[in-house]
Scaffold this active site. Structure first.
Site, PDB file in Angstrom:
ATOM      1  N   GLY A  47       0.867  -1.182   0.000  1.00 48.97           N
ATOM      2  CA  GLY A  47       0.000   0.000   0.000  1.00 48.97           C
ATOM      3  C   GLY A  47       0.890   1.213   0.000  1.00 48.97           C
ATOM      4  O   GLY A  47       1.842   1.283  -0.773  1.00 48.97           O
ATOM      5  N   GLU A  48       0.630   2.119   0.892  1.00 46.32           N
ATOM      6  CA  GLU A  48       1.464   3.317   1.001  1.00 46.32           C
ATOM      7  C   GLU A  48       2.014   3.351   2.420  1.00 46.32           C
ATOM      8  O   GLU A  48       1.280   3.598   3.372  1.00 46.32           O
ATOM      9  CB  GLU A  48       0.598   4.544   0.669  1.00 46.32           C
ATOM     10  CG  GLU A  48       1.340   5.846   0.681  1.00 46.32           C
ATOM     11  CD  GLU A  48       2.615   5.821  -0.179  1.00 46.32           C
ATOM     12  OE1 GLU A  48       2.572   5.361  -1.333  1.00 46.32           O
ATOM     13  OE2 GLU A  48       3.662   6.258   0.340  1.00 46.32           O
ATOM     14  N   CYS A  79       5.891  -5.691   0.315  1.00 50.36           N
ATOM     15  CA  CYS A  79       6.071  -4.384  -0.311  1.00 50.36           C
ATOM     16  C   CYS A  79       6.060  -3.255   0.732  1.00 50.36           C
ATOM     17  O   CYS A  79       6.986  -3.164   1.511  1.00 50.36           O
ATOM     18  CB  CYS A  79       5.055  -4.188  -1.430  1.00 50.36           C
ATOM     19  SG  CYS A  79       5.637  -2.988  -2.642  1.00 50.36           S
ATOM     20  N   ARG A 115      12.739   3.163  -0.952  1.00 51.65           N
ATOM     21  CA  ARG A 115      11.357   3.177  -1.440  1.00 51.65           C
ATOM     22  C   ARG A 115      11.286   3.529  -2.925  1.00 51.65           C
ATOM     23  O   ARG A 115      12.080   4.296  -3.432  1.00 51.65           O
ATOM     24  CB  ARG A 115      10.513   4.182  -0.639  1.00 51.65           C
ATOM     25  CG  ARG A 115      10.404   3.824   0.820  1.00 51.65           C
ATOM     26  CD  ARG A 115       9.533   4.835   1.557  1.00 51.65           C
ATOM     27  NE  ARG A 115       8.228   4.963   0.934  1.00 51.65           N
ATOM     28  CZ  ARG A 115       7.627   6.127   0.700  1.00 51.65           C
ATOM     29  NH1 ARG A 115       8.209   7.259   1.020  1.00 51.65           N
ATOM     30  NH2 ARG A 115       6.448   6.152   0.113  1.00 51.65           N
ATOM     31  N   ILE A 142       4.907  -3.475  -7.706  1.00 50.97           N
ATOM     32  CA  ILE A 142       4.213  -2.197  -7.911  1.00 50.97           C
ATOM     33  C   ILE A 142       4.906  -1.131  -7.069  1.00 50.97           C
ATOM     34  O   ILE A 142       4.871  -1.175  -5.838  1.00 50.97           O
ATOM     35  CB  ILE A 142       2.721  -2.304  -7.503  1.00 50.97           C
ATOM     36  CG1 ILE A 142       2.040  -3.443  -8.269  1.00 50.97           C
ATOM     37  CG2 ILE A 142       1.991  -0.982  -7.742  1.00 50.97           C
ATOM     38  CD1 ILE A 142       0.672  -3.822  -7.738  1.00 50.97           C
ATOM     39  N   ARG A 143       5.551  -0.211  -7.719  1.00 52.63           N
ATOM     40  CA  ARG A 143       6.332   0.820  -7.007  1.00 52.63           C
ATOM     41  C   ARG A 143       7.127   0.178  -5.866  1.00 52.63           C
ATOM     42  O   ARG A 143       7.115   0.633  -4.716  1.00 52.63           O
ATOM     43  CB  ARG A 143       5.418   1.926  -6.465  1.00 52.63           C
ATOM     44  CG  ARG A 143       4.743   2.719  -7.581  1.00 52.63           C
ATOM     45  CD  ARG A 143       3.763   3.714  -7.038  1.00 52.63           C
ATOM     46  NE  ARG A 143       4.458   4.760  -6.312  1.00 52.63           N
ATOM     47  CZ  ARG A 143       4.073   5.228  -5.128  1.00 52.63           C
ATOM     48  NH1 ARG A 143       3.012   4.754  -4.538  1.00 52.63           N
ATOM     49  NH2 ARG A 143       4.740   6.193  -4.555  1.00 52.63           N
ATOM     50  N   HIS A 183       4.098  -8.539  -4.585  1.00 48.80           N
ATOM     51  CA  HIS A 183       2.745  -8.738  -4.037  1.00 48.80           C
ATOM     52  C   HIS A 183       2.262 -10.169  -4.288  1.00 48.80           C
ATOM     53  O   HIS A 183       1.624 -10.421  -5.316  1.00 48.80           O
ATOM     54  CB  HIS A 183       1.760  -7.796  -4.735  1.00 48.80           C
ATOM     55  CG  HIS A 183       1.837  -6.373  -4.286  1.00 48.80           C
ATOM     56  ND1 HIS A 183       0.924  -5.814  -3.425  1.00 48.80           N
ATOM     57  CD2 HIS A 183       2.733  -5.398  -4.571  1.00 48.80           C
ATOM     58  CE1 HIS A 183       1.236  -4.554  -3.203  1.00 48.80           C
ATOM     59  NE2 HIS A 183       2.338  -4.270  -3.886  1.00 48.80           N
ATOM     60  N   GLU A 185      -0.168 -11.696  -3.063  1.00 50.97           N
ATOM     61  CA  GLU A 185      -1.631 -11.811  -2.954  1.00 50.97           C
ATOM     62  C   GLU A 185      -2.331 -11.463  -4.274  1.00 50.97           C
ATOM     63  O   GLU A 185      -3.527 -11.643  -4.399  1.00 50.97           O
ATOM     64  CB  GLU A 185      -2.144 -10.908  -1.809  1.00 50.97           C
ATOM     65  CG  GLU A 185      -2.227  -9.408  -2.106  1.00 50.97           C
ATOM     66  CD  GLU A 185      -0.862  -8.698  -2.187  1.00 50.97           C
ATOM     67  OE1 GLU A 185       0.180  -9.367  -2.100  1.00 50.97           O
ATOM     68  OE2 GLU A 185      -0.869  -7.465  -2.375  1.00 50.97           O
TER      69      GLU A 185
HETATM   70  N1  GLN Z   1       5.859   2.749  -2.766  1.00 49.90           N
HETATM   71  C1  GLN Z   1       5.082   2.311  -1.673  1.00 49.90           C
HETATM   72  C2  GLN Z   1       5.612   2.863  -0.336  1.00 49.90           C
HETATM   73  O1  GLN Z   1       6.711   3.343  -0.289  1.00 49.90           O
HETATM   74  C3  GLN Z   1       5.045   0.794  -1.622  1.00 49.90           C
HETATM   75  C4  GLN Z   1       4.304   0.275  -2.813  1.00 49.90           C
HETATM   76  C5  GLN Z   1       3.541  -0.983  -2.591  1.00 49.90           C
HETATM   77  O2  GLN Z   1       3.322  -1.426  -1.471  1.00 49.90           O
HETATM   78  N2  GLN Z   1       3.085  -1.572  -3.671  1.00 49.90           N
HETATM   79  O3  GLN Z   1       4.933   2.793   0.623  1.00 49.90           O
END
Ligand code: GLN
Length: 218
Positions: A47-48, A79, A115, A142-143, A183, A185
């Site tokens: 997530g973030e 992540c 990150r 993802i990121r 990820h 999941e």
């Molecule tokens: N870029 C997000 C962060 O720094 C992590 C991305 C993710 O969980 N898919 O929180």
């Protein structure tokens, strides 16, 4: 029945709950410290991470997670979840509205994370991984952050790398913590969740049971 909590403040928690249910374990959403009482393990989802830690601190979940973890509760951070448990976040304030130079973390695993290290959303990708003890697995990034071994004290590091792509660590374990920068999941494949349940959650429950039976005999 085995009960696993999924931190459900923000991010991809529903997908983890579904994956756990597919593995025939009870999955509960953790939103408040009391939700952690009965769980045998915890997944911290992607997530973030900046938002997630703010909410965690607001609800005082951080203290409870650390307390439970110190008493043996295994954690799987995926992540953003891996960022949340890392001891060092190398570019904490970058890409965040948070102006403080340090980003709070649970400070549990000997890793340093960078990150968004593969680029922005558009640079997200999939790659076939070969994970030690699991085998082939489709990784969705993802990121994603990059992980490095962080061994500041120079002590013998119990961190074990389970998978890499292009020399970058994408999955690792240390004591009762499992970490992935991808990820698991988001694919239909539950083998990574099964691995967490088998190796960490059941492994820890067996240890607790053994200890209890020794105490009984004394
Ligand atoms: N870029 C997000 C962060 O720094 C992590 C991305 C993710 O969980 N898919 O929180």
């Amino acid at each position: 029945m085995i009960k696993i909590g999924v931190l459900a403040l923000q991010g991809a928690f529903r997908e983890h709950v579904n994956a756990l249910r597919k593995c025939n374990v009870e999955a509960v959403e953790v939103k408040l410290p009391a939700d952690l009482e009965q769980v045998d393990g915890l997944i911290i989802p992607g997530g973030e991470s900046t938002t997630m830690v703010k909410l965690m601190q607001l609800y005082e979940l951080d203290k409870k997670i650390i307390e439970k973890h110190n008493n043996g509760m295994p954690i799987f951070g995926t992540c953003a979840g891996a960022i949340v448990v890392a001891k060092k976040i190398s570019n904490a304030q970058k890409d965040s509205l948070d102006l403080s130079s340090t980003q709070f973390s649970l400070n549990l695993a000997d890793i340093e994370v960078e990150r968004n290290a593969y680029g922005r959303q558009i640079d997200s990708f999939e790659a076939e991984l070969d994970i030690e003890e699991i085998g082939k697995f489709q990784g969705v990034f993802i990121r994603a952050p990059k992980m490095r071994v962080h061994n500041k004290e120079g002590s013998i590091n119990s961190l074990r790398i389970l998978a890499k792509i292009n020399d970058e660590i994408v999955m690792a374990r240390q004591q009762n913590i499992l970490l992935s920068t991808f990820h698991p999941e988001l694919t239909g494949d539950t083998s990574v969740h099964e691995y967490f349940i088998r190796e960490f959650v059941i492994g820890n429950m067996n240890k607790v049971q053994k200890a209890a039976s020794i105490v009984k005999k004394l």
